[in-house]
Each structure stands twice: as C-alpha cells, then as structure tokens.
Design a protein around this motif. Structure first.
Motif, PDB file in Angstrom:
ATOM      1  N   ALA A 353      -6.778   6.826  -4.588  1.00 30.89           N
ATOM      2  CA  ALA A 353      -6.411   5.607  -3.842  1.00 30.89           C
ATOM      3  C   ALA A 353      -7.131   5.481  -2.506  1.00 30.89           C
ATOM      4  O   ALA A 353      -6.960   4.493  -1.796  1.00 30.89           O
ATOM      5  N   ILE A 354      -7.964   6.467  -2.162  1.00 33.57           N
ATOM      6  CA  ILE A 354      -8.609   6.416  -0.834  1.00 33.57           C
ATOM      7  C   ILE A 354      -9.653   5.293  -0.722  1.00 33.57           C
ATOM      8  O   ILE A 354      -9.620   4.515   0.232  1.00 33.57           O
ATOM      9  N   PRO A 355     -10.579   5.116  -1.682  1.00 33.73           N
ATOM     10  CA  PRO A 355     -11.564   4.021  -1.518  1.00 33.73           C
ATOM     11  C   PRO A 355     -10.871   2.649  -1.512  1.00 33.73           C
ATOM     12  O   PRO A 355      -9.981   2.393  -2.324  1.00 33.73           O
ATOM     13  N   VAL A 356     -11.308   1.782  -0.600  1.00 36.68           N
ATOM     14  CA  VAL A 356     -10.686   0.460  -0.430  1.00 36.68           C
ATOM     15  C   VAL A 356     -10.655  -0.318  -1.747  1.00 36.68           C
ATOM     16  O   VAL A 356      -9.640  -0.923  -2.105  1.00 36.68           O
ATOM     17  N   VAL A 357     -11.771  -0.279  -2.513  1.00 43.25           N
ATOM     18  CA  VAL A 357     -11.840  -1.093  -3.739  1.00 43.25           C
ATOM     19  C   VAL A 357     -10.857  -0.630  -4.816  1.00 43.25           C
ATOM     20  O   VAL A 357     -10.543  -1.373  -5.740  1.00 43.25           O
ATOM     21  N   ASN A 358     -10.372   0.620  -4.712  1.00 41.90           N
ATOM     22  CA  ASN A 358      -9.460   1.124  -5.739  1.00 41.90           C
ATOM     23  C   ASN A 358      -8.003   0.703  -5.527  1.00 41.90           C
ATOM     24  O   ASN A 358      -7.210   0.705  -6.472  1.00 41.90           O
ATOM     25  N   LEU A 363      -2.770  -0.713  -7.661  1.00 38.86           N
ATOM     26  CA  LEU A 363      -1.483  -1.413  -7.479  1.00 38.86           C
ATOM     27  C   LEU A 363      -1.197  -2.311  -8.678  1.00 38.86           C
ATOM     28  O   LEU A 363      -0.076  -2.329  -9.198  1.00 38.86           O
ATOM     29  N   SER A 364      -2.230  -3.027  -9.137  1.00 37.41           N
ATOM     30  CA  SER A 364      -1.980  -3.928 -10.271  1.00 37.41           C
ATOM     31  C   SER A 364      -1.781  -3.148 -11.571  1.00 37.41           C
ATOM     32  O   SER A 364      -1.178  -3.644 -12.519  1.00 37.41           O
ATOM     33  N   ALA A 365      -2.241  -1.880 -11.585  1.00 33.26           N
ATOM     34  CA  ALA A 365      -1.992  -1.044 -12.774  1.00 33.26           C
ATOM     35  C   ALA A 365      -0.573  -0.482 -12.779  1.00 33.26           C
ATOM     36  O   ALA A 365      -0.153   0.146 -13.748  1.00 33.26           O
ATOM     37  N   GLY A 366       0.154  -0.683 -11.646  1.00 35.84           N
ATOM     38  CA  GLY A 366       1.555  -0.240 -11.600  1.00 35.84           C
ATOM     39  C   GLY A 366       1.751   1.161 -11.047  1.00 35.84           C
ATOM     40  O   GLY A 366       2.770   1.801 -11.293  1.00 35.84           O
ATOM     41  N   VAL A 367       0.778   1.627 -10.246  1.00 31.57           N
ATOM     42  CA  VAL A 367       0.895   2.985  -9.714  1.00 31.57           C
ATOM     43  C   VAL A 367       2.097   3.119  -8.770  1.00 31.57           C
ATOM     44  O   VAL A 367       2.825   4.107  -8.824  1.00 31.57           O
ATOM     45  N   THR A 389       0.668   9.238  -1.356  1.00 27.22           N
ATOM     46  CA  THR A 389       0.091   8.301  -2.335  1.00 27.22           C
ATOM     47  C   THR A 389       0.449   6.866  -1.966  1.00 27.22           C
ATOM     48  O   THR A 389      -0.418   5.978  -1.950  1.00 27.22           O
ATOM     49  N   LEU A 390       1.728   6.628  -1.648  1.00 28.74           N
ATOM     50  CA  LEU A 390       2.151   5.265  -1.272  1.00 28.74           C
ATOM     51  C   LEU A 390       1.442   4.805  -0.001  1.00 28.74           C
ATOM     52  O   LEU A 390       1.015   3.656   0.107  1.00 28.74           O
ATOM     53  N   ARG A 391       1.290   5.720   0.951  1.00 31.23           N
ATOM     54  CA  ARG A 391       0.644   5.335   2.220  1.00 31.23           C
ATOM     55  C   ARG A 391      -0.813   4.954   1.979  1.00 31.23           C
ATOM     56  O   ARG A 391      -1.314   3.982   2.556  1.00 31.23           O
ATOM     57  N   MET A 392      -1.497   5.706   1.112  1.00 35.14           N
ATOM     58  CA  MET A 392      -2.892   5.364   0.785  1.00 35.14           C
ATOM     59  C   MET A 392      -2.977   4.011   0.072  1.00 35.14           C
ATOM     60  O   MET A 392      -3.873   3.215   0.335  1.00 35.14           O
ATOM     61  N   LEU A 393      -2.025   3.771  -0.843  1.00 37.10           N
ATOM     62  CA  LEU A 393      -2.070   2.541  -1.650  1.00 37.10           C
ATOM     63  C   LEU A 393      -1.896   1.277  -0.810  1.00 37.10           C
ATOM     64  O   LEU A 393      -2.511   0.253  -1.092  1.00 37.10           O
ATOM     65  N   ILE A 394      -1.031   1.331   0.232  1.00 34.53           N
ATOM     66  CA  ILE A 394      -0.723   0.079   0.958  1.00 34.53           C
ATOM     67  C   ILE A 394      -1.651  -0.162   2.139  1.00 34.53           C
ATOM     68  O   ILE A 394      -1.525  -1.174   2.827  1.00 34.53           O
ATOM     69  N   ASP A 395      -2.567   0.751   2.369  1.00 29.57           N
ATOM     70  CA  ASP A 395      -3.481   0.597   3.505  1.00 29.57           C
ATOM     71  C   ASP A 395      -4.229  -0.740   3.380  1.00 29.57           C
ATOM     72  O   ASP A 395      -4.981  -0.944   2.420  1.00 29.57           O
ATOM     73  N   ALA A 396      -3.980  -1.650   4.331  1.00 33.95           N
ATOM     74  CA  ALA A 396      -4.606  -2.990   4.351  1.00 33.95           C
ATOM     75  C   ALA A 396      -4.234  -3.844   3.132  1.00 33.95           C
ATOM     76  O   ALA A 396      -4.939  -4.792   2.798  1.00 33.95           O
ATOM     77  N   GLN A 397      -3.132  -3.526   2.462  1.00 37.75           N
ATOM     78  CA  GLN A 397      -2.653  -4.316   1.310  1.00 37.75           C
ATOM     79  C   GLN A 397      -1.315  -4.963   1.701  1.00 37.75           C
ATOM     80  O   GLN A 397      -0.239  -4.420   1.442  1.00 37.75           O
ATOM     81  N   ALA A 398      -1.420  -6.128   2.355  1.00 36.51           N
ATOM     82  CA  ALA A 398      -0.231  -6.757   2.965  1.00 36.51           C
ATOM     83  C   ALA A 398       0.879  -7.024   1.949  1.00 36.51           C
ATOM     84  O   ALA A 398       2.056  -6.730   2.187  1.00 36.51           O
TER      85      ALA A 398
END
Length: 571
Positions: A353-358, A363-367, A389-398
C-alpha cells in the motif's frame, strides 16, 4: 577414560610425573599424550590436568614432526579444552592455537589418510578451544583460520569426519559479525551449496543449515548463495516435504522456507529473484500462499512482504492480482487463525500500500474491509500491522479516510489501543491513525465521531511525543479540529490542557521549527473559543511569541508576526 581409573590416576600423583615425560626425545611421549587424552574425557579431570602443568609441554609437542605424537597431543589438548574455561585459558596462554592454525595451513592440501586424520583432530581441538567464547573465536578469525577451513572443506569434501568438523567449526564462528566479512571473501557459498546437493541424510542437511542461517544474514553472502544455486535446492526440498507428516520432513520444510525468506531480505538477492515479476522463484513462492501448510502460507506472505520493498515491485504485484491472494489467505485465518500468518499477510499488504498508485486500487479491491475483520484481535503484533496497513491505505485518500473515520467501532477500538501502555508500537500507531483519519478526510463527521469516542485527549498527548513526526501529525489534526469543530471539541481540549502544552512547546528551545510553526497556527485557531482564549491570555503567550519573530527559520518568524497580531487584536 573409565571414571574409577581416572580418579585413581589423579590421587596417585602420576599426572605431575607425566609433565616430565612429555618431551620430543622420550619414546613413550605418544602413549603419555594418549593417556592424558583419555583421562581428559572425564570432566572432573580437566582442571587437574591444567594444575599438573601439562599444557605448556603439550603445546611444545605441537612443534614436533612425529605424526602419532601430533595426533595424540591434538586429542589431549582438545579434550582438556572441552567446556573448560581453565583449559582454554592455559592453551591460549601457551600459544597453542597459533601452532594448530599453522598446521592446518601446511596440511590443508594433503589427502593421505594419516594427514586427514590429523586435520580432523586439529579442527576438533580448535572447535573445543573456541566454542561459545567470542574472544577466542575472534582470535582465530584474526589468525586467518576461515579461508583455511573453507579451503579444507573444498579439498576434503569426500571425507565425512573432516567435513563434519569443518561444518561445526563454521557454525561456531559464523555467529560473529567479523567472521561474516571474512567468509564473504571466500567461496564458502559455492562449497556449502555443492556439499548440500550431495546430502541425503536429514542430520547432515540440518548441519549445513545451521551454518547457512547465520551466514545468510550477511547481504554479500546472500547474493553469493543465490548465485550458487541454493534457492533451487530449497525449492526442491519444499516440494518434496510439503505433504509429508514425518518429523524430519516438517523440520526441513520449515528450515528451507525460513531460509528462503531470509535470502529475500537482501536488496540485491531479492531483486535478482524477482526478475521483474517474471522469475520462476517468485512464481513458486506465490504458489505457497494458497497452500494448506501454515508454514508455507507464512513463508509465502513474508516473501511477498520482502519482495514489496520498492515501488516498482509493489506496483507490478498489485497489477498482477497478489492482493486477492493475500485477502483470501487472511480470510482463512479470521476465526481462531494463525497469528503469525495474520501478521505476515498484513505486513505484505502494508508494504504493497506504500506506492500512491496502489492505494485506490487496493481500497476498491476491499482491502480495508478485509483488514477490519481483525479489529477483534487481542494480539499486539496483529494490531500493530492492522493499524499500519490502514494508515498506509488512507494516505491522501479523502473518501476512504472519511468512511473509516465515521466507523464508530474502529474509532472506539483506536481510542482503547491509545491506552495500551504495555505495547508502545500499538499505542503509537493508534494515535497516528486517529490523526490520519482527520488529516486526510478533513471531515466534520469524522471529528465528531472522534470527539464522541474520547479521542481528543490522546491527540493532545501525542503532541508531546518524543518523535517530531508524531508531534507534527497531532498538531495538524488538532488545528483541523479547531478550524472545523471547535465548539464540539472545546471542552475536551480544555480538559486535556492543550493550551498549557502549546505554551511549553513554544517556550522550549529544543522544539523543531515545524512544531513551533504548527503550535502557533493552532493557537490562532483556538482563540475562536471564548474559554480557550481566556486560557491563552492568562499564560503570557505574547512574550514567548514575540521572541520567535527573530527565529532563524523564516517561516516560523513570519508565523510569529501573524500570531502576535492576532493575539494583540483579540486581547
């Protein structure tokens, strides 16, 4: 070596007589050394041998040319050193190790039976001399014993007894960091892999594994082992043992897959095996994840976490469906699952989940939903990875941050974990996720949920963290709270003594420039509340802030001027 006989020898005082018989000129020297070697097999006889002054003459005998004398002398010294601090000290003091290392060098290339027997005894003697003693091991390494032993292994690989002695000696020395650097300059990787391929017996493989594991901690040796073909051997063992329930096979499966994961910890060795995601090794490791063996599931997930150490690999893996495999694996471990597998799968997802494009793809895959199933976990390592994991996923994902931030169950659990004083990692990650939910969503509803769940006091405490990054994240989140929902949070901010903490941060010369800057931004937002404004006025902030106008950091100095104006107007 009979105990009763040894006791009689000790009481008779004959040990003291032996010292005078241990001379190169005496015809019975080899027999005397042999008797000492046998006697010293009994633990209680080792110190008496030292006390009888036998070590200096025995060490002197190492200089003689007679092979039988050398053989029995090597045995005697080796047995006296076995688990005996006094024996080792005496040999060290008499300079015995140096002479033995020289013998190993000069005999190394000789393959006649007598020489090989002597080499085996000398290897054993050095092993007993240095076993579990860092100082003596370092001494041998400094004498250059490692290249000699590696050469020995290559030349005498057909001799089982000598090979075994070399392996035990390697196992002894390989734990020391300085030895790994020396090993890296030899062809140890090639020799060990060559030897490994020949082994059929479990015990022999186990012996080589015990040398490989500490050596593979060194990145240079990792790459050498990969290039020598170790990975193919390990994959073959996994394939042969995966469905077996024999104890030896289960042990080999675990050791092989663990070693495989260790090899992937090196950047170069990992990238070589990834081969742009097309590598056969990478594909084989992927097939471990859906396996029915917990050990392989664990190793597979850890391997993916290790492959996911740069953006290119992460992007490739997400685009090729690895996320679904990991989610399926997690699904199999929700109820009474295997904690190590949960931890490993979450580690892999966090890294991916670290790269921005991932982030959006995952998220849309339901992670997020898959990860939230583990909120009930009482295991700190799982909690820690879940939060990361959650913190990485929401980075810049409002949108995702808002959705999660309005999830009352999640927020309540975070607030609970913010008090996990026994688990600093979980406590820190919970605070960081609370702050991230606010910072990335900038949502009033999220702030209200956090206020209602009692999260404000934790964000205020986080502003006093010893880590600047955490302080900063807390201050930015608190500034958003003050800007968007000051009325809702006012009471909690007051009870948590935020104003006093900000005064302390601004007065402290050690506070980083960004901490001072964000503290002033927050002060400006807080004076929108009558109660908090009174607190600010009562604490002589103007005095502290006017000093910051001449701060060496221009941004801090500008913010100090603005803050001073705001406070002057309000007062």
């Amino acid at each position: 070596s009979d105990m009763e006989t040894s006791e009689k020898i000790q009481k008779s005082g004959v040990l003291q007589v032996f010292a005078s018989l241990l001379t190169p000129q005496s015809s019975c020297t080899a027999k005397v050394a042999n008797i000492i070697a046998e006697v010293a097999r009994n633990e209680f006889m080792r110190n008496p041998c030292v006390d009888a002054g036998l070590i200096p003459p025995l060490v002197q005998l190492l200089n003689c040319k007679d092979q039988e004398v050398l053989l029995q002398t090597g045995r005697a010294l080796g047995n006296i050193c076995y688990d005996s601090h006094e024996g080792r000290n005496a040999v060290d003091h008499a300079g015995g190790a140096h002479i033995v290392v020289d013998h190993l060098r000069s005999l190394c290339s000789k393959t006649d039976p007598a020489s090989e027997k002597l080499l085996t005894v000398f290897c054993g003697m050095l092993m007993n001399y240095s076993n579990e003693n860092d100082t003596l091991q370092s001494q041998l390494i400094n004498m250059g014993v490692i290249p000699t032993l590696v050469k020995l292994l290559g030349i005498h690989c057909q001799n089982a007894a000598l090979t075994e002695m070399c392996l035990v000696a390697f196992g002894n020395l390989a734990e020391l960091e300085s030895s790994k650097e020396q090993f890296a300059y030899t062809n140890i990787a090639e020799e060990l892999v060559k030897l490994f391929k020949k082994q059929i017996e479990h015990d022999k493989k186990e012996m080589i594994f015990e040398v490989l594991a500490p050596l593979a901690e060194n990145d240079v040796i990792k790459l050498q082992l990969v290039e020598a073909g170790l990975v193919e051997c390990l994959l073959e063992i996994v394939q042969k043992t995966v469905d077996s329930d024999k104890e030896d096979d289960i042990a080999e499966l675990k050791t092989s897959s663990d070693l495989m994961v260790l090899l992937l910890l090196g950047d170069e060795s990992m990238q070589k095996l990834f081969e742009g995601g097309k590598g056969s090794v990478f594909q084989r490791v992927l097939s471990w994840i859906p396996s029915n063996s917990h050990q392989l599931q664990l190793a597979g997930a850890l391997a993916i976490a290790n492959f996911a150490r740069n953006d290119g690999n992460c992007i490739h893996m997400v685009d090729n469906g690895i996320v679904q495999k990991l989610m399926d694996l997690l699904d199999r471990h929700v109820e009474d699952g295997n904690v190590t597998v949960q931890h490993a799968a979450l580690s892999a997802l966090r890294n991916l989940a670290i790269p921005v494009v991932n982030k959006a793809k995952m998220l849309s895959a339901g992670v997020a939903e898959a990860v939230l199933k583990f909120l009930r976990s009482e295991m700190p390592p799982v909690q820690f990875k879940l939060l990361g994991t959650l913190r990485m996923l929401i980075d810049a994902q409002a949108e995702a941050a808002e959705q999660l931030g309005k999830n009352v169950k999640l927020v309540e659990r975070l607030v609970e974990w913010c008090e996990a004083k026994d688990h600093a990692g979980v406590m820190g990650e919970s605070n960081r996720l609370l702050s991230a939910l606010i910072r990335h969503s900038k949502s009033k509803d999220v702030i209200k949920t956090i206020v209602q769940s009692g999260g404000i006091k934790h964000l205020v405490t986080m502003a006093t963290s010893e880590h600047v990054i955490m302080q900063n994240e807390a201050l930015v989140a608190l500034a958003l709270i003050a800007a968007l929902e000051l009325v809702t949070a006012e009471k909690d901010l007051e009870n948590a003594q935020l104003v006093q903490i900000l005064h302390r941060l601004l007065s402290d010369d050690r506070s980083a420039p960004e901490i001072k800057y964000n503290s002033m931004v927050l002060i400006c937002a807080l004076i929108g509340s009558e109660h908090l404004q009174k607190e600010v006025q009562s604490m002589a902030f103007l005095e502290v802030i006017s000093k910051l106008r001449s701060h060496e950091n221009k941004t801090v100095a500008q913010q100090a001027s603005l803050t001073e104006q705001r406070l002057a107007v309000e007062s």
